[in-house]
Scaffold this active site. Structure first.
Site, PDB file in Angstrom:
ATOM      1  N   ASP A   1       3.225  -3.898   8.635  1.00 15.77           N
ATOM      2  CA  ASP A   1       2.620  -2.642   8.163  1.00 15.77           C
ATOM      3  C   ASP A   1       2.437  -2.611   6.642  1.00 15.77           C
ATOM      4  O   ASP A   1       1.872  -1.650   6.109  1.00 15.77           O
ATOM      5  CB  ASP A   1       3.431  -1.425   8.642  1.00 15.77           C
ATOM      6  CG  ASP A   1       4.885  -1.457   8.215  1.00 15.77           C
ATOM      7  OD1 ASP A   1       5.539  -2.501   8.362  1.00 15.77           O
ATOM      8  OD2 ASP A   1       5.382  -0.426   7.720  1.00 15.77           O
TER       9      ASP A   1
ATOM     10  N   HIS B   1       5.867   6.739   3.876  1.00 17.47           N
ATOM     11  CA  HIS B   1       6.255   5.933   5.039  1.00 17.47           C
ATOM     12  C   HIS B   1       6.863   6.784   6.140  1.00 17.47           C
ATOM     13  O   HIS B   1       7.854   6.424   6.765  1.00 17.47           O
ATOM     14  CB  HIS B   1       7.242   4.835   4.567  1.00 17.47           C
ATOM     15  CG  HIS B   1       7.346   3.644   5.475  1.00 17.47           C
ATOM     16  ND1 HIS B   1       8.277   3.573   6.496  1.00 17.47           N
ATOM     17  CD2 HIS B   1       6.657   2.479   5.532  1.00 17.47           C
ATOM     18  CE1 HIS B   1       8.169   2.398   7.117  1.00 17.47           C
ATOM     19  NE2 HIS B   1       7.181   1.727   6.555  1.00 17.47           N
TER      20      HIS B   1
HETATM   21 ZN   LIG Z   1       7.151  -0.402   6.650  1.00 19.19          ZN
HETATM   22 ZN   LIG Z   2       9.667  -2.847   6.654  1.00 25.45          ZN
END
Ligand SMILES: [Zn+2]
Ligand SMILES: [Zn+2]
Length: 311
Positions: A65, A268
């Site tokens: 990600d 996040h």
């Molecule tokens: Zn991440």
């Molecule tokens: Zn990570």
């Protein structure tokens, strides 16, 4: 001297319809830097009009990600016949993995791609008036965070005082401001410290990437203007945060206080909170010592100007 941060991707490991995976774009005086490049970063750059003239990419760790956007971004740069080199900074021990991502293009890009491994305390990139330093984070991968720290600026020039001392308006003013003593016609010497104030601090931005609360984040920069911190979970999943090497919004605010950060961007967010930021905001703001509204959850595409501290 504008310093502008654009949040290109603010999602946790799984994107949502509103949030792309991690990527932060920083523009400073004609220079463009990118921090992490989750899947779809290039489309976010198009959407939010940042352009592709990035000279340095700073990777916090090699979880998908944060890096799956690299091959696509490089491919578009290649199609655009880019010639300028791109330097990719990556945590020590990850060069091979990162090379794999570059090789995923299937052909050699039209421009040089340099890979620079960095560890805790390393200056990843030294520019004319600032540097980007790596610092240790605490995640379940080889990982670092990055601090962009500007050099001190010259002190303020006290024009009135200079005139009082008999310095003629003109080149002697700039000499003094540059730190040189000047001699007047009557032989008197005027020293810079008589007319120039103390150096003024520059600006600083700290970006953690994924991490548990970590001491090195506090030390990464002296009272940063902006701390961009992992806030994957709210209090309801504090156990999960510790297990998966992430932070809660509350923990991010505690770190922000210890660092003396002016502003805190909570990043996040786990997809389990899709469409909801209330718990994150409330819990961070309970702790955050700065102005309440300065602890915030950025939207994708949100841009922030960082002013000089005394402006
Ligand atoms: Zn991440
Ligand atoms: Zn990570």
């Amino acid at each position: 001297m504008p310093l502008r941060v654009t949040f290109l991707g603010t999602a946790g490991a799984i994107p949502t319809t509103e949030r792309n995976p991690s990527a932060i774009f920083v523009a400073r005086e004609g220079e463009e830097l990118l921090f992490d490049a989750g899947e779809g970063t290039q489309r976010q750059m198009m959407r939010f009009g940042t352009g592709f003239s990035v000279s340095h990419l700073f990777v916090t760790h090699l979880h998908g990600d944060h890096v799956l956007g690299i091959p696509g971004l490089l491919q578009t740069m290649d199609f655009n016949d880019r010639e300028e080199p791109l330097t990719i900074h990556t945590p020590s021990g990850t060069r091979r993995e990162l090379k794999g991502l570059v090789n995923a293009l299937g052909n050699r890009p039209s421009f040089p791609v340099r890979i620079n491994e960095v560890g805790d305390g390393d200056v990843a990139y030294r520019a004319d008036e600032y540097e980007v330093r790596a610092f240790a984070t605490d995640h379940d991968a080889r990982s670092v965070g990055y601090a962009l720290v500007e050099d001190d600026r010259k002190g303020r020039f006290d024009r009135e005082r200079a005139e009082e001392l008999g310095v003629p308006v003109g080149p002697k003013f700039s000499k003094l401001h540059e730190g040189e003593s000047v001699e007047l016609e009557d032989g008197t010497v005027v020293d810079p410290d008589q007319v120039v104030g103390d150096p003024r601090p520059g600006r600083a931005i700290v970006y953690t990437g994924d991490t548990r609360p970590a001491a090195a984040t506090v030390e990464a920069a002296d009272e940063p203007d902006l701390l961009i911190h992992d806030a994957t979970f709210a209090d309801d999943r504090a156990d999960r945060a510790a297990e998966t090497a992430h932070s809660t919004a509350r923990q991010a605010a505690e770190i922000a206080n210890r660092a003396g950060a002016d502003r805190l961007a909570l990043m996040h967010l786990s997809s389990r909170y899709a469409g909801r930021t209330d718990a994150h905001l409330e819990q961070a703001r309970e702790v955050f010592a700065g102005d309440e509204t300065d602890a915030f959850v950025p939207d994708d595409g949100q841009a922030l100007e960082i002013p000089f501290p005394d402006d």
